[in-house]
Design a protein around this motif. Structure first.
Motif, PDB file in Angstrom:
ATOM      1  N   GLU A 142     -16.365 -18.653 -27.822  1.00  0.00           N
ATOM      2  CA  GLU A 142     -15.878 -18.491 -29.193  1.00  0.00           C
ATOM      3  C   GLU A 142     -15.750 -17.033 -29.626  1.00  0.00           C
ATOM      4  O   GLU A 142     -14.759 -16.656 -30.242  1.00  0.00           O
ATOM      5  CB  GLU A 142     -16.792 -19.248 -30.162  1.00  0.00           C
ATOM      6  N   LYS A 143     -16.757 -16.219 -29.346  1.00  0.00           N
ATOM      7  CA  LYS A 143     -16.755 -14.843 -29.857  1.00  0.00           C
ATOM      8  C   LYS A 143     -16.069 -13.841 -28.929  1.00  0.00           C
ATOM      9  O   LYS A 143     -15.434 -12.904 -29.391  1.00  0.00           O
ATOM     10  CB  LYS A 143     -18.197 -14.380 -30.129  1.00  0.00           C
ATOM     11  N   TRP A 144     -16.231 -14.000 -27.616  1.00  0.00           N
ATOM     12  CA  TRP A 144     -15.665 -13.038 -26.683  1.00  0.00           C
ATOM     13  C   TRP A 144     -14.265 -13.425 -26.226  1.00  0.00           C
ATOM     14  O   TRP A 144     -13.408 -12.566 -26.053  1.00  0.00           O
ATOM     15  CB  TRP A 144     -16.592 -12.843 -25.486  1.00  0.00           C
ATOM     16  N   LEU A 145     -14.026 -14.709 -26.035  1.00  0.00           N
ATOM     17  CA  LEU A 145     -12.694 -15.163 -25.614  1.00  0.00           C
ATOM     18  C   LEU A 145     -11.856 -15.662 -26.779  1.00  0.00           C
ATOM     19  O   LEU A 145     -10.687 -15.986 -26.597  1.00  0.00           O
ATOM     20  CB  LEU A 145     -12.820 -16.270 -24.560  1.00  0.00           C
ATOM     21  N   LEU A 146     -12.455 -15.720 -27.953  1.00  0.00           N
ATOM     22  CA  LEU A 146     -11.785 -16.176 -29.165  1.00  0.00           C
ATOM     23  C   LEU A 146     -11.106 -17.527 -28.963  1.00  0.00           C
ATOM     24  O   LEU A 146      -9.994 -17.767 -29.434  1.00  0.00           O
ATOM     25  CB  LEU A 146     -10.787 -15.115 -29.651  1.00  0.00           C
ATOM     26  N   HIS A 148      -9.693 -18.794 -26.408  1.00  0.00           N
ATOM     27  CA  HIS A 148      -8.497 -18.809 -25.561  1.00  0.00           C
ATOM     28  C   HIS A 148      -8.861 -19.390 -24.207  1.00  0.00           C
ATOM     29  O   HIS A 148      -9.876 -19.027 -23.621  1.00  0.00           O
ATOM     30  CB  HIS A 148      -7.920 -17.393 -25.377  1.00  0.00           C
ATOM     31  N   GLY A 149      -8.034 -20.246 -23.689  1.00  0.00           N
ATOM     32  CA  GLY A 149      -8.292 -20.852 -22.392  1.00  0.00           C
ATOM     33  C   GLY A 149      -9.196 -22.060 -22.520  1.00  0.00           C
ATOM     34  O   GLY A 149      -9.624 -22.435 -23.609  1.00  0.00           O
ATOM     35  N   ARG A 150      -9.496 -22.665 -21.399  1.00  0.00           N
ATOM     36  CA  ARG A 150     -10.306 -23.878 -21.409  1.00  0.00           C
ATOM     37  C   ARG A 150     -11.788 -23.559 -21.422  1.00  0.00           C
ATOM     38  O   ARG A 150     -12.564 -24.224 -22.073  1.00  0.00           O
ATOM     39  CB  ARG A 150      -9.962 -24.727 -20.197  1.00  0.00           C
ATOM     40  N   TYR A 151     -12.225 -22.581 -20.664  1.00  0.00           N
ATOM     41  CA  TYR A 151     -13.632 -22.218 -20.586  1.00  0.00           C
ATOM     42  C   TYR A 151     -13.727 -20.840 -19.956  1.00  0.00           C
ATOM     43  O   TYR A 151     -12.827 -20.402 -19.252  1.00  0.00           O
ATOM     44  CB  TYR A 151     -14.430 -23.241 -19.777  1.00  0.00           C
ATOM     45  N   PRO A 152     -14.821 -20.130 -20.200  1.00  0.00           N
ATOM     46  CA  PRO A 152     -14.975 -18.795 -19.596  1.00  0.00           C
ATOM     47  C   PRO A 152     -15.307 -18.909 -18.107  1.00  0.00           C
ATOM     48  O   PRO A 152     -15.988 -19.837 -17.681  1.00  0.00           O
ATOM     49  CB  PRO A 152     -16.129 -18.180 -20.380  1.00  0.00           C
ATOM     50  N   SER A 153     -14.844 -17.959 -17.339  1.00  0.00           N
ATOM     51  CA  SER A 153     -15.151 -17.938 -15.908  1.00  0.00           C
ATOM     52  C   SER A 153     -16.616 -17.556 -15.712  1.00  0.00           C
ATOM     53  O   SER A 153     -17.250 -16.958 -16.588  1.00  0.00           O
ATOM     54  CB  SER A 153     -14.263 -16.924 -15.189  1.00  0.00           C
ATOM     55  N   THR A 154     -17.149 -17.884 -14.544  1.00  0.00           N
ATOM     56  CA  THR A 154     -18.533 -17.502 -14.257  1.00  0.00           C
ATOM     57  C   THR A 154     -18.682 -15.991 -14.238  1.00  0.00           C
ATOM     58  O   THR A 154     -19.710 -15.461 -14.658  1.00  0.00           O
ATOM     59  CB  THR A 154     -19.015 -18.095 -12.920  1.00  0.00           C
ATOM     60  N   GLY A 155     -17.656 -15.283 -13.765  1.00  0.00           N
ATOM     61  CA  GLY A 155     -17.714 -13.823 -13.757  1.00  0.00           C
ATOM     62  C   GLY A 155     -17.808 -13.253 -15.159  1.00  0.00           C
ATOM     63  O   GLY A 155     -18.602 -12.346 -15.429  1.00  0.00           O
ATOM     64  N   PHE A 156     -17.008 -13.795 -16.084  1.00  0.00           N
ATOM     65  CA  PHE A 156     -17.021 -13.299 -17.453  1.00  0.00           C
ATOM     66  C   PHE A 156     -18.349 -13.625 -18.136  1.00  0.00           C
ATOM     67  O   PHE A 156     -18.929 -12.777 -18.820  1.00  0.00           O
ATOM     68  CB  PHE A 156     -15.842 -13.870 -18.248  1.00  0.00           C
TER      69      PHE A 156
END
Length: 176
Positions: A142-146, A148-156
């Protein structure tokens, strides 16, 4: 209250470190302040366990069973002006091969690598297993990817986790 409408306790941003430059040094950047919330627990433990759900589950039994398998302590919550915890976050880019960065990476207090072959059963030192808090993953989305996309990557997720537990973070083998 900052200009984004979110209210924070300013004292959580005052923690500095003894590094030459710290993650908290970005606290004068509005973009970073909007995203970074040190009050979000990155790791799950008995104190910040999820609330009981509407399902008919013996909550105490589940918590006891969960934390009998994994350590039940607060990891990396020792921030302070005398500490300079450094993290190396190592991605899986082939750019690292032959770079001779091994000793530089190993010099860090914490080394986090985002790749392992998936096995049918993973053998791990149970004293070193940590479970990410679901609220932390939601916060990253929510805060870092706002959103966008389906879910954050493990790297992110790993990069943001490192920002929360370390005073200084360096990335290796990430490509854009």
């Amino acid at each position: 209250m900052n200009n984004t409408g979110d209210s924070f306790d300013d004292s959580i941003f005052e923690a500095s470190c003894s590094c030459k430059s710290c993650v908290m040094g970005f606290m004068d950047d509005d973009w970073f302040i909007y995203r970074y919330d040190p009050s979000i627990p990155p790791l799950l433990n008995r104190k910040n366990w999820l609330q009981p759900s509407m399902f008919r589950v013996n909550y105490t039994k589940v918590v006891d069973q969960m934390f009998s398998l994994f350590p039940d302590k607060e990891h990396y919550s020792d921030a302070g002006p005398d500490r300079c915890r450094t993290c190396a976050v190592v991605g899986n880019s082939a750019n690292l091969l032959g770079s001779h960065y091994g000793s530089l990476i190993d010099f860090h207090d914490v080394v986090i690598s985002t790749y392992t072959r998936v096995k049918s059963s993973i053998k791990a030192d149970e004293n070193k297993v940590m479970v990410l808090h679901p609220a932390f993953i939601k916060y990253v989305y929510e805060k870092w990817l706002l959103k966008h996309g389906r879910y954050p990557s493990t790297g992110f997720i790993t990069i943001i986790f490192a920002l929360h537990i370390c005073d200084k973070v360096k990335l290796f083998a990430f490509s854009v």
